[in-house]
Structures are given as structure tokens and as C-alpha cells.
Enzyme design. Structure first.
Site, short mmCIF file in Angstrom:
data_model
loop_
_atom_site.label_atom_id
_atom_site.label_comp_id
_atom_site.label_asym_id
_atom_site.label_seq_id
_atom_site.Cartn_x
_atom_site.Cartn_y
_atom_site.Cartn_z
N SER A 18 0.84 -1.20 0.00
CA SER A 18 0.00 0.00 0.00
C SER A 18 0.88 1.26 0.00
CB SER A 18 -0.96 -0.03 1.20
OG SER A 18 -1.95 0.96 1.08
N ASP A 66 -10.21 -4.70 -4.34
CA ASP A 66 -9.60 -3.71 -3.46
C ASP A 66 -10.41 -2.42 -3.52
OD1 ASP A 66 -7.94 -1.81 -2.22
OD2 ASP A 66 -6.12 -2.84 -2.85
N HIS A 92 -7.99 -5.22 -0.18
CA HIS A 92 -6.79 -4.43 0.08
C HIS A 92 -5.85 -5.08 1.10
CE1 HIS A 92 -4.36 -0.85 -0.13
NE2 HIS A 92 -4.40 -0.69 1.18
#
Length: 249
Positions: free
Chosen positions: A99, A196, A226
Site C-alpha cells: 500500500s 480492493d 486491500h
């Protein structure tokens, strides 16, 4: 028990290392996450079994490191990552960025390409302060952020709200990676879930198209969210490390 490194700016960064063969693996976590998360610990367990050198750490304002999360910004967190890599590792490293850690790892790769053996991103979120937060704010939210210096947003991952600061937004603009050349002269693997809700597949496609790399592949996992932390997703991360053409598989 964590060990600590004090950066040249006085931030006390918590970290944990494993000795082993190289290239070492460095895990760079996400926004508001820490080095005890599922992916970090899965990688540590894999490194122990595989005899690979491994480093995980907490950015300032995260986990056991010093500082306040609300006072942090992308530039400082990238400096933290650079400090631990330069001080605690030898030679080229394999970066695994999750991320926000994907953005941070791209900044490291741009600044220190000679110290990067390869790059794996998991739901990479480069430039998310601008094209995620700022682009998603309405006029009222933007006005509040600029006038008060902070804005609270609900979190899907924590009982406490995300606090987005004006400093985070403005500093993020100084560290964008998709608005200029991005040369990645090493193997790059992008892992992305199709379910996601935080980082859309289109972001992964944009990074794929934008980066200047000779060996760059994108793997989409249907239904992965995610967190990318199911057993299958975690195994995909480590298999991807093992399959990189660095002679250590």
C-alpha cells in the site's frame, strides 16, 4: 523485542532484523500499519525457514517508533525507510512495499537504485495523498483541511478515525512519482486484488504503464481485497520473491 535506530533527524525507529543470505528482503508497511502485521510476520516466518536476510520496521509515528502519527508525512517516512536500509543492510535489497509502502519503496528505488535488487508491491498506492485523499475531498472538506490543518475521516480498519493533515497533503505533492520519469532498472512485480476498495486496479495499470522498466509484471488476483492477507495471497507474495530472477530461488 524491537531494536531501535536513531536517524540523523532524531527520530527513533523500531526495527527487527534476521541474518541470512542475500539479497535481503525489506518489508515496507502501509499507512497507519506496523511491523507486526500479517504480511510482515508472514515474510519473517518465510525468511526464517528460507535462511534469507530480512528487515521490518516501523515508520516514525507508527508502532513502536517515536513520534506522533498526525505529525508525520510521506517525506519523513521515506527518510525513515532510507535510514534503516542504509544503516542496517548491506548491498542491494529486495523491497516489498504494501500500500503506502509501495509508494515509499518507489521513492527509495528512485533515490537509491544501486541498493535495490528487485521490487515487489502489494496494492501499491503511489501518490495516494493527492489522487486518493485530495481528489476525493469535496469543497467543504478541502476548506476545512486548509483552514484547520486537519480533517478526520472514518477508517475501515480501526475504531479511530484517519486524521489527514494539511502537511501530509502538501508534503505528498513534493514526493509524487507518477508525474515524472520513473526508471526501475531491476525486476518489478506488482500484485493487486480486483476487489480492493482502497486502491483500484486502474492505479496498478497506471503504474504499469508509467514505469520505465525492462522486467515489469502485474499480477491481478480475482476477489482479493486491500488487506491481501488470505493464505493464498500471502503465499503468492513469498512465491513471487522466490521466483524473481536474482539467482536465490
Amino acid at each position: 523485542m524491537s531494536e531501535f535506530l536513531t536517524t540523523r533527524d532524531g527520530r527513533r525507529i523500531a526495527y527487527h532484523t534476521l541474518a541470512g543470505r542475500g539479497p535481503g528482503v525489506v518489508f515496507l508497511g502501509g499507512f497507519k500499519s506496523d511491523m507486526t502485521g500479517t504480511k510482515a510476520m508472514h515474510l519473517q516466518n518465510w525468511a526464517e525457514r528460507s535462511g534469507r536476510a530480512f528487515l521490518r520496521f516501523d515508520y516514525s509515528g507508527h508502532g513502536d517508533s517515536s513520534g506522533s502519527f498526525e505529525e508525520g508525512c510521506i517525506g519523513e517516512w521515506a527518510d525513515d525507510a532510507r535510514a534503516v536500509i542504509e544503516a542496517l543492510t548491506d548491498g542491494p535489497q529486495l523491497l516489498v512495499g504494501s500500500s503506502m509502502g509501495g509508494w515509499i519503496s518507489l521513492l527509495i528505488a528512485r533515490a537509491l537504485p544501486q541498493r535495490v535488487a528487485g521490487l515487489i508491491t502489494v496494492a501499491a498506492a503511489p501518490d495516494f495523498t493527492e489522487r486518493g485523499f485530495w481528489a476525493g475531498f469535496d469543497d467543504t472538506q478541502r476548506a476545512t483541511l486548509m483552514a484547520q490543518g486537519r480533517l478526520e475521516l472514518p477508517s475501515d480498519y480501526d475504531d479511530q478515525p484517519y486524521v489527514i493533515t494539511r502537511r501530509l497533503i502538501e508534503d505528498g505533492r513534493d514526493h509524487l512519482v507518477l508525474n515524472g520519469p520513473l526508471r526501475l532498472p531491476f525486476p518489478v512485480r506488482l500484485l493487486q486484488g480486483t476487489a480492493d476498495d482502497d486502491v483500484p486496479v486502474s492505479w496498478a495499470m497506471q503504474l504499469l504503464d508509467h514505469a520505465d522498466a525492462d522486467d515489469l509484471r502485474l499480477t491481478l488476483v480475482k476477489g482479493a481485497d486491500h488487506r491481501f492477507s488470505t493464505p493464498e495471497c500471502l503465499d503468492l507474495i513469498t512465491r513471487t520473491i522466490e521466483d524473481l530472477p536474482d539467482g536465490t530461488g
